[in-house]
Design an enzyme around this catalytic site. Structure first.
Site, short mmCIF file in Angstrom:
data_model
loop_
_atom_site.label_atom_id
_atom_site.label_comp_id
_atom_site.label_asym_id
_atom_site.label_seq_id
_atom_site.Cartn_x
_atom_site.Cartn_y
_atom_site.Cartn_z
N LYS A 25 73.35 16.04 25.21
CA LYS A 25 73.88 14.69 25.39
C LYS A 25 73.39 13.76 24.29
O LYS A 25 74.14 12.91 23.81
CB LYS A 25 73.52 14.15 26.78
CG LYS A 25 74.38 14.78 27.86
CD LYS A 25 73.99 14.32 29.24
CE LYS A 25 74.84 15.02 30.30
NZ LYS A 25 74.29 14.89 31.65
N LYS A 55 84.72 16.39 30.61
CA LYS A 55 85.11 15.00 30.38
C LYS A 55 84.62 14.54 29.02
O LYS A 55 85.29 13.79 28.32
CB LYS A 55 84.47 14.09 31.45
CG LYS A 55 85.19 14.07 32.76
CD LYS A 55 84.29 13.48 33.86
CE LYS A 55 84.01 14.48 34.94
NZ LYS A 55 82.75 14.31 35.65
N LYS A 91 84.43 24.64 26.52
CA LYS A 91 84.29 24.37 27.95
C LYS A 91 85.05 23.09 28.31
O LYS A 91 84.93 22.08 27.61
CB LYS A 91 82.80 24.18 28.28
CG LYS A 91 82.53 23.82 29.71
CD LYS A 91 81.15 23.21 29.91
CE LYS A 91 81.26 22.22 31.02
NZ LYS A 91 80.31 21.42 31.50
P1 ADP Z 1 81.90 17.36 32.93
O1 ADP Z 1 81.35 18.39 31.99
O2 ADP Z 1 83.38 17.26 32.84
O3 ADP Z 1 81.22 16.00 32.79
P2 ADP Z 1 80.30 17.60 35.26
O4 ADP Z 1 79.11 17.85 34.40
O5 ADP Z 1 80.41 16.30 35.99
O6 ADP Z 1 81.60 17.85 34.40
O7 ADP Z 1 80.39 18.81 36.29
C1 ADP Z 1 80.56 18.72 37.69
C2 ADP Z 1 80.55 20.12 38.26
O8 ADP Z 1 81.67 20.87 37.76
C3 ADP Z 1 79.31 20.93 37.90
O9 ADP Z 1 78.96 21.79 38.97
C4 ADP Z 1 79.76 21.73 36.71
O10 ADP Z 1 79.03 22.93 36.54
C5 ADP Z 1 81.22 22.03 37.07
N1 ADP Z 1 82.02 22.16 35.85
C6 ADP Z 1 82.30 21.19 34.95
N2 ADP Z 1 83.07 21.65 33.95
C7 ADP Z 1 83.28 22.96 34.22
C8 ADP Z 1 84.00 24.01 33.56
N3 ADP Z 1 84.68 23.80 32.43
N4 ADP Z 1 83.98 25.23 34.11
C9 ADP Z 1 83.32 25.46 35.27
N5 ADP Z 1 82.63 24.53 35.94
C10 ADP Z 1 82.60 23.29 35.44
#
Ligand code: ADP
Ligand code: TRP
Length: 324
Positions: free
Chosen positions: A111, A196, A193
């Site tokens: 981050k 957001k 991956k």
């Molecule tokens: P982002 O990366 O979009 O900010 P978050 O970190 O808020 O998403 O993730 C929320 C949940 O969704 C977590 O449990 C995370 O492991 C899962 N998650 C987020 N992106 C993915 C992805 N591309 N594949 C699988 N799980 C994901």
């Protein structure tokens, strides 16, 4: 029956990576277990500084989970900051957390590299997460692969607190991660991956036309239409497999191996499958949006249940370390 606990940050609209990596497991686990799911708004403050947006996304995450079919009678669907006991426990935990454990955290380093300021909240993020988990005596924590390290630190902190203050009896229960290999990492439009923070997402409740348009943008290699392709290694097929019926999936896999199927056709089938998959949830969402007072009721009742569960564990921890 196990105690299930997980959280999701309200830092944007939820996408299909969140669905397959987390929300789908939330729904499956609520049936035969005692589930607590929450909207991690304290955590979102480490990256979002727009009060109106934070309130909006918090509401939106609750509605998304309800629309996807989460049953508020079975699962406790609450907002993290409605349980201020969380931050108190986080402080108790922080006093036994070595700096070195936090310094090695990949998500903090990522981050900061992405441009977020190196602030203490971001650095201490895993301690707050440990408090979320330990506060509810969780057995299992369904998350995506990227959260594995945070779960390890949670266990380490719990063990350390138990060791320092336990006197033979355990203060905290040790949680286990629940990560499905099949949906561990859902790829985004650019092949990285889906996240957001990369701007490569397809949101669960985007308009159907927008979903189809985004699917067309998914990057593919330049294998010609006629050439045989390997469904097991193609990310586009991987996505199609998540949404298609078993029969359609098997048929498409066969056509991949024989050759003659182009990525354009797969994308158009994928777009249709994705829109159809979320259609019932889209309808339920409209209903919840038409009744925000019901959403508020769900939130208030859940806060009450969550606080009662949290209080028991917090009292145990306070007693153990002598701040009572
Ligand atoms: P982002 O990366 O979009 O900010 P978050 O970190 O808020 O998403 O993730 C929320 C949940 O969704 C977590 O449990 C995370 O492991 C899962 N998650 C987020 N992106 C993915 C992805 N591309 N594949 C699988 N799980 C994901
Ligand atoms: N850090 C998690 C994420 O970014 C969200 C989260 C906060 C969480 N507290 C939690 C997940 C407790 C599981 C358990 O996705």
């Amino acid at each position: 029956m196990k105690r299930i606990l997980s959280g999701i940050q309200p830092s944007g609209a939820l996408h299909i990576g969140n669905y397959f990596g987390a929300l789908k497991q939330f729904l499956a686990l609520e049936r035969d277990n005692e589930a607590f799911y929450f909207v991690a708004d304290y955590h979102a403050l480490t990256s979002l500084r727009d009060p109106q947006a934070l309130r909006g996304y918090t509401f939106d995450v609750i509605v998304t989970m309800l629309a996807l079919g989460l049953d508020p009678e079975k699962a406790t669907l609450f907002v993290q900051s409605d349980v201020p006991e969380t931050t108190e426990l986080a402080w108790l935990l922080t006093t036994v957390t070595p700096m070195g454990w936090l310094e090695k955290c990949v998500s903090y380093k990522d981050k900061v590299q992405q441009g977020l300021p190196a602030e203490h909240g971001l650095f201490a993020y895993p301690v707050l997460q440990a408090a979320d988990i330990l506060l509810y005596d969780a057995d299992l924590v369904p998350v995506g692969q990227d959260q594995k390290q945070h779960l390890e630190i949670t266990r380490d902190i719990a063990e350390r607190f138990n060791h320092v203050y336990g006197k033979g009896s355990e203060v905290f229960r040790l949680p286990n991660p629940y990560i499905l290999e099949t949906s561990a990492v859902i790829p985004g439009l650019d092949g990285r991956k889906m996240s957001k923070s990369y701007g490569n997402t397809i949101e669960i409740f985007e308009e159907p036309a927008a979903i189809r348009k985004k699917v067309k943008k998914i990057v593919t290699d330049s294998t010609p239409v006629e050439a045989p392709k390997n469904p097991d290694t193609d990310p586009l097929f991987g996505l199609y497999a998540l949404f298609a019926s078993p029969a359609d999936r098997a048929e498409m896999a066969e056509r991949y191996r024989q050759g003659g199927v182009g990525y354009g056709e797969v994308k158009s089938r994928l777009g249709d499958a994705m829109v159809a998959f979320f259609e019932p949830a889209r309808e339920r969402r409209k209903e919840w949006l038409a009744h925000p007072e019901r959403v508020a009721e769900v939130r208030a009742a859940a806060a009450d249940r969550a606080r009662r569960a949290a209080r028991t564990v917090l009292d145990r921890a306070r007693e153990a370390c002598g701040v009572c």
